[in-house]
Write a protein that holds these residues in place. Structure first.
Motif, PDB file in Angstrom:
ATOM      1  N   LYS B  18       0.852  -1.205   0.000  1.00 20.81           N
ATOM      2  CA  LYS B  18       0.000   0.000   0.000  1.00 20.81           C
ATOM      3  C   LYS B  18       0.884   1.250   0.000  1.00 20.81           C
ATOM      4  N   VAL B  19       0.276   2.344  -0.410  1.00 22.12           N
ATOM      5  CA  VAL B  19       0.984   3.639  -0.355  1.00 22.12           C
ATOM      6  C   VAL B  19       0.146   4.617   0.471  1.00 22.12           C
ATOM      7  N   PRO B  20       0.778   5.663   1.013  1.00 23.20           N
ATOM      8  CA  PRO B  20      -0.006   6.675   1.749  1.00 23.20           C
ATOM      9  C   PRO B  20      -1.052   7.318   0.838  1.00 23.20           C
ATOM     10  N   ASP B  21      -2.083   7.860   1.441  1.00 20.74           N
ATOM     11  CA  ASP B  21      -3.154   8.514   0.669  1.00 20.74           C
ATOM     12  C   ASP B  21      -2.568   9.632  -0.192  1.00 20.74           C
ATOM     13  N   ASN B  22      -3.070   9.760  -1.395  1.00 18.95           N
ATOM     14  CA  ASN B  22      -2.689  10.815  -2.351  1.00 18.95           C
ATOM     15  C   ASN B  22      -1.214  10.766  -2.777  1.00 18.95           C
ATOM     16  N   TYR B  23      -0.578   9.634  -2.510  1.00 16.59           N
ATOM     17  CA  TYR B  23       0.856   9.556  -2.833  1.00 16.59           C
ATOM     18  C   TYR B  23       1.120   9.838  -4.313  1.00 16.59           C
ATOM     19  N   PHE B  24       0.338   9.178  -5.193  1.00 20.13           N
ATOM     20  CA  PHE B  24       0.604   9.344  -6.626  1.00 20.13           C
ATOM     21  C   PHE B  24       0.093  10.691  -7.170  1.00 20.13           C
ATOM     22  N   ASP B  25      -0.741  11.377  -6.404  1.00 22.22           N
ATOM     23  CA  ASP B  25      -1.143  12.733  -6.813  1.00 22.22           C
ATOM     24  C   ASP B  25      -0.015  13.726  -6.536  1.00 22.22           C
ATOM     25  N   GLU B  26       0.724  13.454  -5.455  1.00 21.50           N
ATOM     26  CA  GLU B  26       1.752  14.403  -5.025  1.00 21.50           C
ATOM     27  C   GLU B  26       3.137  14.125  -5.618  1.00 21.50           C
ATOM     28  N   LEU B  27       3.369  12.862  -5.984  1.00 20.90           N
ATOM     29  CA  LEU B  27       4.708  12.492  -6.458  1.00 20.90           C
ATOM     30  C   LEU B  27       5.206  13.339  -7.646  1.00 20.90           C
ATOM     31  N   PRO B  28       4.374  13.578  -8.686  1.00 23.53           N
ATOM     32  CA  PRO B  28       4.877  14.402  -9.805  1.00 23.53           C
ATOM     33  C   PRO B  28       5.343  15.790  -9.357  1.00 23.53           C
ATOM     34  N   MET B  29       4.615  16.378  -8.393  1.00 11.79           N
ATOM     35  CA  MET B  29       5.014  17.719  -7.913  1.00 11.79           C
ATOM     36  C   MET B  29       6.330  17.659  -7.137  1.00 11.79           C
ATOM     37  N   ARG B  30       6.491  16.591  -6.373  1.00  9.62           N
ATOM     38  CA  ARG B  30       7.736  16.450  -5.596  1.00  9.62           C
ATOM     39  C   ARG B  30       8.938  16.249  -6.528  1.00  9.62           C
ATOM     40  N   VAL B  31       8.712  15.457  -7.582  1.00  3.06           N
ATOM     41  CA  VAL B  31       9.794  15.250  -8.551  1.00  3.06           C
ATOM     42  C   VAL B  31      10.095  16.556  -9.270  1.00  3.06           C
ATOM     43  N   GLN B  32       9.035  17.247  -9.660  1.00  2.00           N
ATOM     44  CA  GLN B  32       9.182  18.528 -10.372  1.00  2.00           C
ATOM     45  C   GLN B  32       9.928  19.561  -9.512  1.00  2.00           C
ATOM     46  N   ALA B  33       9.624  19.546  -8.228  1.00  6.46           N
ATOM     47  CA  ALA B  33      10.299  20.479  -7.323  1.00  6.46           C
ATOM     48  C   ALA B  33      11.806  20.229  -7.307  1.00  6.46           C
ATOM     49  N   ARG B  34      12.170  18.967  -7.395  1.00  3.90           N
ATOM     50  CA  ARG B  34      13.598  18.639  -7.389  1.00  3.90           C
ATOM     51  C   ARG B  34      14.262  18.943  -8.729  1.00  3.90           C
ATOM     52  N   THR B  35      13.550  18.698  -9.825  1.00  4.38           N
ATOM     53  CA  THR B  35      14.161  18.957 -11.137  1.00  4.38           C
ATOM     54  C   THR B  35      14.292  20.460 -11.402  1.00  4.38           C
ATOM     55  N   SER B  36      13.380  21.238 -10.832  1.00  4.53           N
ATOM     56  CA  SER B  36      13.477  22.684 -11.060  1.00  4.53           C
ATOM     57  C   SER B  36      14.411  23.351 -10.047  1.00  4.53           C
TER      58      SER B  36
END
Lengths: 186, 145
Positions: B18-36
């Motif tokens: 299982k994953v925490p709630d909304n994990y896959f909704d937030e992951l793209p933003m977290r990755v984007q924050a690191r790439t930018s």
């Protein structure tokens, strides 16, 4: 979220343009994040480790996408990065603690039992524990074939192993797991 | 189920993780924050083979240099320490400790590594000819003569 999912070639085309680069990459993450995450999670078991490695996979994709030649599908290219991240992570874990393989297996097995991020009936837990007794690369092949139902040709492209060797590896893995489950008390 | 043939193909393929709630909704933003570059990661000091060997080599070099530069030699310590002491003080010390000249002479004789010649030894002991004559068995000398 856009209504229409971009194709690989559209993502690559938009990524090549500075103005649409971030948008294209965001789409790429949204399309492939679950496949990549679950691929990693089945190998490292722990959610935090899987989260970290998934992010690392996409960071490496961000850095390398400019030089991506399109000789393989984006999906197999990402899987290859994720697979390397997993194997390196597991190897590093063994080196860092100077632990024999059995201790790592036990550590991951304990995570299966203790984590509140894992559910499933007893037989599914037994299956996961049985998989932990396999060597990392064999477990990887088993996961891609059994759970992800990938073709041998795709696995071969990701792992750089011949189809024949993969078939033998999967066959052996199935036998080992079935034997382990047969002898396991329920 | 024990000791029965187990067929994996008949087992339902379930995802037990299982994953925490909304994990896959937030992951793209977290990755984007690191790439930018908005959320730069703090580099962790992790174990590295090269760094370990470099540290061992550096410590060894410091230890060797320290040994040869800081550790005083046994000879120089003795000479330097005694150079500041008056001969009369040494004699007084020997008298106080009830060590006579014969004992001292024997000690030097037994010590093969000593660099003193007999004459230097006598000079260092600050003895006079008269003292020597008193100490030597004159009968034995006469026999030699």
């Amino acid at each position: 979220m856009t209504d229409k999912q971009l194709t690989d070639s559209e993502i690559l085309a938009k990524f090549a343009v500075a103005e649409t680069r971030n948008f294209a990459f965001n789409q790429l993450v949204r399309i492939y994040q679950q496949k990549i995450y679950w691929h990693i999670r089945k190998m490292v078991i722990d959610h935090d480790d899987a989260d970290d490695l998934t992010q690392e996979t996409f960071i490496k994709a961000w850095k390398g996408l400019e030089n991506f030649k399109g000789e393989s599908q984006l999906f197999t290219w990402l899987y290859r990065i994720a697979t390397n991240e997993c194997l390196n992570h597991l190897a590093k874990k063994k080196r860092r603690f100077f632990l024999p393989i059995n201790d790592i297996t036990e550590e991951l097995s304990n995570k299966l039992e203790d984590s509140d991020m894992i559910s499933g009936d007893e037989i599914q837990l037994k299956l996961q524990k049985a998989l932990l007794t396999l060597p990392d690369k064999q477990r990887l092949v088993f996961n891609m074939k059994y759970f992800d139902e990938m073709k041998y040709e795709e696995i071969a492209e990701i792992t750089g192993t011949s189809v024949g060797a993969l078939k033998a590896s999967y066959h052996l893995a199935v036998k080992k797991v079935e034997e382990h489950l047969k002898n396991s008390p329920f | 189920m024990k000791n029965e043939k187990f067929d994996l193909e008949n087992l339902p393929r379930e995802n037990i993780f299982k994953v925490p709630d909304n994990y896959f909704d937030e992951l793209p933003m977290r990755v984007q924050a690191r790439t930018s570059g908005k959320a730069k990661r703090i580099p962790l000091v992790s174990w590295s083979k090269q760094r370990t060997w470099a540290s061992v080599a550096a410590c060894s070099t410091i230890a060797i240099l320290g040994y040869f530069t800081l550790m005083p030699k046994q000879d120089s310590l003795g000479n330097e320490a005694l150079s500041g002491v008056q001969n009369t003080e040494i004699v007084n010390y020997l008298i106080q400790e009830n060590i006579n000249q014969t004992d001292v002479a024997e000690q030097f004789e037994n010590n093969k590594s000593t660099k003193f010649k007999d004459s230097e030894l006598l000079d260092n002991l600050n003895v006079t000819d008269k003292d020597i004559l008193q100490s030597i068995d004159t009968e034995h000398i006469q026999e030699e003569i």
